[in-house]
Scaffold this motif. Structure first.
Motif, short mmCIF file in Angstrom:
data_model
loop_
_atom_site.label_atom_id
_atom_site.label_comp_id
_atom_site.label_asym_id
_atom_site.label_seq_id
_atom_site.Cartn_x
_atom_site.Cartn_y
_atom_site.Cartn_z
N THR A 1 0.50 -1.13 0.02
CA THR A 1 -0.28 0.18 -0.11
C THR A 1 0.52 0.91 -0.12
O THR A 1 0.49 2.53 -0.99
CB THR A 1 -0.99 0.30 1.58
OG1 THR A 1 -1.79 -0.81 1.08
CG2 THR A 1 -1.04 1.13 1.13
N VAL B 1 2.57 1.46 -3.05
CA VAL B 1 1.93 2.30 -4.50
C VAL B 1 1.76 3.61 -4.37
O VAL B 1 1.80 4.24 -5.33
CB VAL B 1 0.85 1.66 -4.53
CG1 VAL B 1 0.09 1.86 -5.68
CG2 VAL B 1 1.13 -0.07 -5.24
N GLU B 2 1.17 4.25 -3.04
CA GLU B 2 1.21 5.42 -3.05
C GLU B 2 1.84 6.59 -3.10
O GLU B 2 1.95 7.89 -3.49
CB GLU B 2 0.14 5.02 -1.32
CG GLU B 2 -1.39 4.47 -1.67
CD GLU B 2 -2.20 4.91 -2.92
OE1 GLU B 2 -2.24 5.47 -3.63
OE2 GLU B 2 -2.63 3.84 -3.36
N LEU C 1 4.58 -5.94 -7.66
CA LEU C 1 3.26 -5.08 -8.64
C LEU C 1 2.35 -5.61 -9.24
O LEU C 1 1.24 -5.43 -9.92
CB LEU C 1 3.68 -3.62 -8.60
CG LEU C 1 4.33 -3.43 -7.26
CD1 LEU C 1 4.98 -1.96 -7.72
CD2 LEU C 1 3.43 -3.77 -6.11
N GLU D 1 -1.73 -6.33 -9.80
CA GLU D 1 -2.56 -5.86 -11.04
C GLU D 1 -2.41 -6.70 -11.82
O GLU D 1 -4.41 -6.80 -12.44
CB GLU D 1 -1.26 -5.02 -11.79
CG GLU D 1 -2.47 -4.24 -12.95
CD GLU D 1 -1.45 -3.22 -14.45
OE1 GLU D 1 -1.44 -3.37 -14.69
OE2 GLU D 1 0.38 -3.98 -13.98
N LEU E 1 -5.84 -1.20 -4.48
CA LEU E 1 -4.25 -0.65 -5.07
C LEU E 1 -3.74 -1.75 -6.84
O LEU E 1 -2.91 -1.18 -7.53
CB LEU E 1 -3.48 -1.77 -3.74
CG LEU E 1 -3.25 -1.64 -2.63
CD1 LEU E 1 -2.48 -2.28 -1.78
CD2 LEU E 1 -2.32 -0.59 -2.98
N ASP F 1 -4.56 1.35 -8.71
CA ASP F 1 -3.41 2.68 -8.50
C ASP F 1 -1.91 2.28 -9.07
O ASP F 1 -1.34 2.93 -10.20
CB ASP F 1 -3.02 3.09 -7.08
CG ASP F 1 -4.12 3.64 -6.30
OD1 ASP F 1 -5.15 4.01 -7.43
OD2 ASP F 1 -3.66 4.04 -5.43
N ILE F 2 -2.17 0.67 -9.21
CA ILE F 2 -0.49 0.31 -9.87
C ILE F 2 -0.45 0.53 -11.31
O ILE F 2 0.81 0.76 -11.47
CB ILE F 2 -0.68 -1.20 -9.19
CG1 ILE F 2 -0.38 -1.13 -8.03
CG2 ILE F 2 0.88 -1.99 -10.54
CD1 ILE F 2 -0.40 -3.45 -7.37
N CYS G 1 -0.56 4.69 -12.25
CA CYS G 1 1.44 5.17 -11.60
C CYS G 1 2.42 4.26 -12.87
O CYS G 1 3.45 4.68 -11.95
CB CYS G 1 0.95 4.90 -10.40
SG CYS G 1 2.08 3.34 -9.81
N LYS G 2 1.59 3.16 -13.43
CA LYS G 2 3.21 2.58 -14.52
C LYS G 2 3.92 3.09 -15.60
O LYS G 2 4.90 2.80 -14.91
CB LYS G 2 2.37 1.48 -15.40
CG LYS G 2 3.06 0.17 -14.74
CD LYS G 2 2.06 -0.51 -16.06
CE LYS G 2 2.69 -2.14 -15.99
NZ LYS G 2 2.09 -3.36 -15.87
N ARG H 1 7.09 4.06 -13.63
CA ARG H 1 8.12 2.92 -13.12
C ARG H 1 8.94 2.55 -14.11
O ARG H 1 8.87 2.37 -15.36
CB ARG H 1 7.16 1.85 -12.77
CG ARG H 1 6.69 2.03 -11.78
CD ARG H 1 6.05 0.89 -11.32
NE ARG H 1 6.10 -0.66 -11.64
CZ ARG H 1 4.98 -1.57 -11.79
NH1 ARG H 1 3.98 -1.60 -12.04
NH2 ARG H 1 5.41 -2.87 -12.26
#
Length: 729
Positions: A370, A373-374, A421, A425, A522, A525-526, A529-530, A533
């Protein structure tokens, strides 16, 4: 000037290490000796006052006047026992440095004599003149009043004969004029947001602390050599200078044996830092010649920022004592590594749990995922703002070159965490859960235990890398106040956590199981926000193209990067969290643009002066010697033979003429470009003009000067060369 160069080189070679006498006590015994820390509070304050102060520091309780008076009485007693005669409110204005005004304790006693007094009023608040500090238009020059207010969470300390009181600095109308005030607000915001999210996993958590461990890189240059370089003296970096034949290509300086003079400086610095409560842990040679690093054990972020500002000031003092100058500029030398200040950042709870570290249970590992990821969500949404928080005229020279991270914010997670992650996902949601008897619901989250053993590989090109139990923000510059980056990062993460909790609570209200709701959000969000990365080569042209496709900020112009502070999303975040108002953000950007312009303006003026008054006269002087030689050759030999024998000299004569002419023309164009830019009233547009029209001209002039350095007689060259600046210790 050439005579000065050889004089200071000779003197530098003759300097010996200073004898640094270590205290008779062990380091842990003199640590914090000059700090009014909890130990001193317990000794010098009444028990009830001590307990109230601890409540203020740990829990944010209000400090009343009676408590302040009692604390001031204890402080002055301790201070006088340590030979202190003055006090100052020590604050961090928008100049990137610190500020202080010293007042003595003496007051009239009403009988013709003097007494020493220090009240709670003097401790808690002062009214320094705010008119001469950068305010971005919040205060007019004739509106002088500003307030400094004590920050009790950062301990008071002693420098020489002065009691230094860490404070915030605000305008008469309440706007922050410093870095500490918004930093404290951002830390409060992330504490509240993270604590709320922690309650999903542990309802007993009362507080979440933001931690920071900085790694301060710096160069040391002999003081004599420094004084013979007007560009270093006035701008902090060399505006000209050809590469040394040997620089860092042999990789023999990194972690090498520390030179004796430098080792003496380091010992002295470390001992004084420990007395001031700065927990210095590591010292070593860095990659570039004469580049070094000092790093402490991590601390609470506000205290860590104060300690870094204090250490930078201390470094400069101690360096001069040892015959050095400490260079904190991010890129003092071209062609070799610049200096950064990696910010190792993490969150931890009041019961000792690192929120970015994996745990031993499914619930603990879900908490770990958590917060990872956040954090990525906050950095992704505000990647342009995060970049703006570390950008400056000086750091712009460093980013994207010689092991420094690029000017595109991305996050390196390493193979294991990336696979984890991706698994969360892409897996079917129902497959993520299995029943495990009395243990209840078990999450199918693989490989977390291995993270403890083999947490991550290293990626030197990543600006924001996960390193096992924390994130390392590598893009921060060596000269910067860490608070700038920490304000943006903590606020961005706080906003992401607030948004995360809002969506999870909404699912729970609809009847979904808490764990299932957390995983559902999550997974969203994963995926979201990919784009942030990236585990590849941040220096490649392909990454710039790919980052553009991903929607990341790829702007390279420093003045334009600052615009991200005024994006709608940035203003909404800062205002919603109570960190900064739109007015404060607009004012800070005015300061940033004005500061950028002034730095480039100073560099341009220094470069023009050195070009016309040092380089061209020396080059033409050498040219005249060559001309005399050619004429003398013709007087002795037939013209054809003389010209053949003088061919090399004639070639150099022509090259000097061409290059000096180009330099002179370039300086003239540089001056004219400044005149045009200086007429622009808007600070934003003026900064852009300096970036677009003036900086490129400086690069052109430097190129010509560096070429002249290779052909002009070494005995004539006026400025210490890179080989001398970087290899004389």
């Amino acid at each position: 000037m050439a005579n000065l160069r050889f004089q200071v080189v000779e003197e530098a070679f003759q300097k010996k290490p200073l004898d640094v006498k270590a205290p008779s006590e062990r380091p842990y015994e003199y640590f914090g000796k000059k700090v009014f820390n909890r130990e001193k509070m317990y000794k010098y304050l009444p028990k009830d006052v001590y307990e109230k102060m601890i409540d203020v520091i740990d829990n944010g309780a209000r400090l009343d006047r009676k408590v302040a008076d009692a604390v001031a009485a204890g402080m002055i007693q301790w201070a006088k026992e340590n030979g202190v005669t003055h006090y100052t409110h020590w604050f961090q204005p928008l100049t990137e440095g610190t500020a202080e005004k010293h007042d003595s304790f003496i007051e009239h006693d009403g009988k013709g004599g003097m007494v020493e007094e220090f009240s709670g009023k003097l401790l808690v608040q002062q009214e320094p003149d705010a008119s001469s500090f950068p305010s971005g238009g919040i205060r007019a020059t004739f509106e002088a009043r500003g307030y400094s207010a004590w920050d009790p969470t950062s301990p008071v300390f002693i420098i020489d004969d002065t009691l230094c009181i860490p404070t915030i600095f605000i305008s008469y109308t309440g706007e922050a004029l410093d870095y500490k005030a918004p930093l404290l607000r951002a830390l409060h915001a992330v504490n509240v947001a993270a604590t709320d999210v922690c309650h999903y996993f542990d309802p007993t958590v009362k507080k979440v602390t933001s931690n920071l461990g900085w790694e301060q890189e710096y160069f040391l240059v002999d003081e004599g050599l420094y004084s013979a370089r007007p560009d270093l003296l006035l701008t902090g970096r060399t505006l000209m200078g050809h590469d040394s034949a040997k620089n860092q290509q042999m990789d023999d300086h990194y972690f090498g044996s520390i030179p004796e003079r430098v080792a003496a400086f380091m010992r002295d610095l470390e001992m004084q830092a420990l007395e001031l409560g700065i927990p210095c842990k590591t010292r070593h040679n860095e990659v570039a010649p004469n580049q070094f690093e000092v790093a402490p054990i991590f601390e609470e972020t506000n205290l860590a920022v104060d300690h870094n500002m204090l250490l930078m000031s201390l470094m400069k003092r101690v360096a001069r004592k040892h015959g050095f100058r400490a260079l904190l500029h991010e890129k003092p030398f071209d062609g070799i590594n610049g200096s950064g200040k990696h910010n190792n950042w993490s969150l931890s709870t009041d019961n000792g749990v690192l929120l970015h570290a994996p745990g031993k249970t499914a619930e603990a590992n879900l908490r770990f995922v958590t917060f990872i990821v956040e954090t990525l969500m906050g950095v992704y949404k505000h990647n342009g703002l995060i970049k703006a928080s570390i950008m400056s005229a000086t750091n712009a020279h460093r980013l994207g070159a010689n092991e420094a991270p690029p000017a595109i914010i991305s996050s390196f997670l390493g193979k294991q965490l990336t696979e984890l992650l991706d698994h969360i996902e892409l897996a079917d949601k129902d497959d993520l859960f299995t029943m495990a008897g009395k243990q209840g619901m078990k999450l199918d989250i693989p490989e977390i235990p291995e993270l403890l053993i083999d947490n991550t590989d290293r990626n030197r090109t990543s600006p924001f890398a996960f390193t096992g139990n924390r994130f390392e923000f590598r893009a921060v510059g060596s000269e910067a106040n860490c608070a700038s980056a920490m304000i943006a990062l903590n606020a961005a993460v706080a906003e992401a956590l607030v948004n995360f909790k809002k969506r999870v609570d909404a699912l729970i209200e609809k009847g979904e199981d808490k764990t299932s709701a957390i995983v559902e959000v999550l997974r969203e969000d994963i995926k979201t926000c990919k784009p942030i990365r990236f585990d590849g080569n941040g220096y490649s042209d392909e990454w710039i193209e790919e980052a553009t496709k991903r929607g990341l900020d790829v702007e390279k112009s420093c003045p334009k990067i600052f615009e991200r502070y005024l994006d709608k999303a940035s203003i909404e975040m800062f205002e919603k969290l109570g960190v900064m108002s739109k007015k404060e953000l607009e004012a800070r950007n005015e300061v940033k643009w004005e500061t950028y312009t002034k730095k480039i303006q100073i560099e341009a003026r220094v470069l023009g002066d050195l070009s016309m008054n040092h380089i061209i006269p020396v080059a033409t002087q050498y040219q005249s010697k060559l001309l005399d030689n050619v004429q003398n050759m013709r007087a002795i030999f037939p013209v054809d033979k003389a010209d053949k024998l003088s061919a090399r000299n004639i070639k150099i004569i022509e090259e000097i003429a061409e290059r000096t002419s180009t330099i002179e023309k370039g300086v003239e164009e540089l001056v004219n470009a400044r005149k045009v830019a200086n007429k622009i009233a808007d600070e934003h547009e003026k900064a852009i003009a300096y970036h677009d029209t003036i900086e490129p001209k400086m690069d052109t002039i430097r190129y010509q000067i560096d070429k002249l350095e290779l052909i002009v007689d070494d005995t004539c060259w006026p400025l210490p060369k890179y080989r001398e600046l970087l290899f004389i210790r």
